[in-house]
Write a protein that holds these residues in place. Structure first.
Motif, PDB file in Angstrom:
ATOM      1  N   LEU A   1      41.187  12.855 -44.144  1.00  0.00           N
ATOM      2  CA  LEU A   1      41.672  11.488 -43.913  1.00  0.00           C
ATOM      3  C   LEU A   1      40.758  10.495 -44.623  1.00  0.00           C
ATOM      4  O   LEU A   1      41.213   9.556 -45.274  1.00  0.00           O
ATOM      5  CB  LEU A   1      41.718  11.194 -42.403  1.00  0.00           C
ATOM      6  CG  LEU A   1      42.684  12.074 -41.591  1.00  0.00           C
ATOM      7  CD1 LEU A   1      42.592  11.747 -40.109  1.00  0.00           C
ATOM      8  CD2 LEU A   1      44.124  11.902 -42.079  1.00  0.00           C
ATOM      9  N   LYS A   2      39.461  10.730 -44.525  1.00  0.00           N
ATOM     10  CA  LYS A   2      38.487   9.854 -45.182  1.00  0.00           C
ATOM     11  C   LYS A   2      38.708   9.893 -46.695  1.00  0.00           C
ATOM     12  O   LYS A   2      38.760   8.861 -47.364  1.00  0.00           O
ATOM     13  CB  LYS A   2      37.070  10.338 -44.843  1.00  0.00           C
ATOM     14  CG  LYS A   2      36.191   9.231 -44.281  1.00  0.00           C
ATOM     15  CD  LYS A   2      34.808   9.760 -43.936  1.00  0.00           C
ATOM     16  CE  LYS A   2      34.600   9.810 -42.424  1.00  0.00           C
ATOM     17  NZ  LYS A   2      33.558  10.744 -42.019  1.00  0.00           N
TER      18      LYS A   2
ATOM     19  N   ASP B   1      39.226  15.466 -40.356  1.00  0.00           N
ATOM     20  CA  ASP B   1      38.774  14.086 -40.566  1.00  0.00           C
ATOM     21  C   ASP B   1      38.339  13.827 -42.003  1.00  0.00           C
ATOM     22  O   ASP B   1      38.597  12.763 -42.561  1.00  0.00           O
ATOM     23  CB  ASP B   1      37.567  13.829 -39.657  1.00  0.00           C
ATOM     24  CG  ASP B   1      37.974  13.011 -38.449  1.00  0.00           C
ATOM     25  OD1 ASP B   1      39.125  12.511 -38.439  1.00  0.00           O
ATOM     26  OD2 ASP B   1      37.146  12.872 -37.533  1.00  0.00           O
TER      27      ASP B   1
ATOM     28  N   GLN C   1      43.428  15.245 -33.735  1.00  0.00           N
ATOM     29  CA  GLN C   1      42.092  14.773 -34.155  1.00  0.00           C
ATOM     30  C   GLN C   1      41.454  13.852 -33.120  1.00  0.00           C
ATOM     31  O   GLN C   1      40.255  13.853 -32.928  1.00  0.00           O
ATOM     32  CB  GLN C   1      42.174  13.988 -35.478  1.00  0.00           C
ATOM     33  CG  GLN C   1      42.394  14.820 -36.694  1.00  0.00           C
ATOM     34  CD  GLN C   1      43.858  15.090 -36.882  1.00  0.00           C
ATOM     35  OE1 GLN C   1      44.674  14.256 -36.503  1.00  0.00           O
ATOM     36  NE2 GLN C   1      44.189  16.236 -37.424  1.00  0.00           N
ATOM     37  N   GLU C   2      42.309  13.042 -32.479  1.00  0.00           N
ATOM     38  CA  GLU C   2      41.795  12.108 -31.476  1.00  0.00           C
ATOM     39  C   GLU C   2      41.097  12.861 -30.346  1.00  0.00           C
ATOM     40  O   GLU C   2      40.194  12.353 -29.716  1.00  0.00           O
ATOM     41  CB  GLU C   2      42.963  11.298 -30.876  1.00  0.00           C
ATOM     42  CG  GLU C   2      43.563  10.303 -31.864  1.00  0.00           C
ATOM     43  CD  GLU C   2      42.836   8.965 -31.824  1.00  0.00           C
ATOM     44  OE1 GLU C   2      43.005   8.268 -30.830  1.00  0.00           O
ATOM     45  OE2 GLU C   2      42.127   8.643 -32.792  1.00  0.00           O
TER      46      GLU C   2
ATOM     47  N   ARG D   1      42.660   7.417 -38.822  1.00  0.00           N
ATOM     48  CA  ARG D   1      42.822   8.517 -37.853  1.00  0.00           C
ATOM     49  C   ARG D   1      44.162   8.334 -37.161  1.00  0.00           C
ATOM     50  O   ARG D   1      44.648   7.213 -37.011  1.00  0.00           O
ATOM     51  CB  ARG D   1      41.687   8.518 -36.839  1.00  0.00           C
ATOM     52  CG  ARG D   1      40.349   8.803 -37.480  1.00  0.00           C
ATOM     53  CD  ARG D   1      39.282   9.001 -36.438  1.00  0.00           C
ATOM     54  NE  ARG D   1      39.155  10.411 -36.096  1.00  0.00           N
ATOM     55  CZ  ARG D   1      38.534  10.847 -35.002  1.00  0.00           C
ATOM     56  NH1 ARG D   1      38.048  10.017 -34.143  1.00  0.00           N
ATOM     57  NH2 ARG D   1      38.442  12.137 -34.768  1.00  0.00           N
TER      58      ARG D   1
END
Ligand code: ADE
Length: 340
Positions: free
Chosen positions: A324-325, A321, A337-338, A331
């Protein structure tokens, strides 16, 4: 492998020369790795008091964190010579025989990439480490004889980025094992300031901090970035390295706020775009990026794993995560990741 300013390995002879010129020589000059330094001081002093060679020592951890430097410091503090070799260059027992029989009492033999010794050489080294002797086979067939050659009492320092690839018998023959880890920002900033002093350039506190934050926990990278920033300031007539010069020069080098370069970002976006954020095997990532698996595993992944930008699962790597940030990406729907 192309030259990357943020790579933790040495990318040229000149780079190596620069690294050596900034290397601390005495243990009290060494910044960071507090636990190792403390224990090393004890083992050095104990050996000196007993007038014995230091025990064999294994240093493992990612590249660029000071394993070679610590070996040189050990030699300096013990007042001995250091002979440097490496696993890949010792492929025949004869290569090692020549080195071992020329060692003096107390000499340090540093074998870098010790996990890459040929199996025959590794077996040859066991009696050398344990009993300071080697068994050398001369002649062939019916005339073959084993000659027992005594050696001087030396210290083997093994360094490796891949402790997991060491065989148990070799690992067990090191009396002392130290794990070098990534450096926190504050220690890297101290290293940057120390190096700036040696290079005779002035630097603001904030500027040293920004370099530290972009150095991937790695002194070798910190010192390399400092050299690039110094050049930038010199040609632009900036006498004291300030924060803005660091930001401007590192932007020019393509290094972002987390210390990632273009290849890191491509690795992460490849995982997102081609593999829905993973899980994906390292071989697939390497093939897509046209890089070698070993380069990814040894030079890129350790830091990305450390900061949570990638995670290792049983089914392969997934994008974290935090990555991605950092990359401003959403997401991924239906991805691993979910589920986390
Ligand atoms: N230069 C590179 N690594 C260093 C360290 N750990 N301490 C001081 N200077 C360094």
């Amino acid at each position: 492998m192309r030259e990357r300013i943020v790579t933790p390995d040495k990318y040229s002879e000149e780079d190596e020369r620069q690294i050596v010129s900034l290397r601390p020589e005495k243990i009290d000059e060494y910044i960071g790795q507090g636990k190792i330094v403390k224990k090393l001081k004890v083992s050095i002093n104990a050996s000196l008091q007993r007038k014995e060679p230091h025990e064999h020592m294994l240093l493992y951890g990612p590249p660029g964190l000071g394993k070679t430097t610590l070996a040189h410091i050990l030699a300096r503090e013990m007042g001995t010579r250091i002979i440097v070799s490496s696993g890949p260059s010792l492929q025949r027992t004869g290569d090692l025989m020549g080195i071992l029989t020329n060692l003096e009492d107390g000499d340090i033999l540093l074998i870098d990439e010790v996990h890459r010794l040929a199996p025959s050489v590794e077996e040859f080294i066991y009696p050398a480490m344990e009993d300071f002797k080697v068994d050398f086979v001369v002649d062939k067939g019916a005339f073959a004889r084993v000659i027992n050659v005594p050696l001087k009492k030396f210290t083997l320092v093994g360094a490796t980025t891949r402790a997991g690839l060491l065989t148990a018998p070799l690992r067990d023959r090191f009396g002392i094992v130290h794990h070098v880890d990534f450096y926190p920002f504050e220690e890297l900033a101290d290293i940057v300031r120390r190096s700036a002093g040696i290079l005779d350039v002035k630097i603001d506190e904030e500027a040293a901090s920004v370099i530290a934050q972009r150095s991937r926990g790695t002194p070798r990278v910190a010192n390399r970035l400092l050299r690039r920033v110094r050049d930038y300031c010199q040609v632009n007539g900036i006498e004291r390295i300030d924060k803005q010069s660091v930001l401007d020069s590192l932007k020019m080098e393509g290094i972002d706020s987390a210390g990632l370069d273009d290849l890191d970002r491509r690795l992460l976006t490849t995982m997102v775009d081609y593999y829905k954020g993973g899980p994906v095997g390292i071989e697939s990532i390497a093939a897509t990026l046209n890089e070698e698996v070993d380069t990814l595993v040894e030079m890129m992944e350790p830091f990305l794993l450390k900061i949570g930008f990638i995670k290792r699962t049983r089914r392969g790597r997934i994008v974290g995560d935090a990555a991605l940030k950092h990359l401003n990406l959403p997401r991924i729907k239906g991805s691993q990741q979910e589920l986390l």
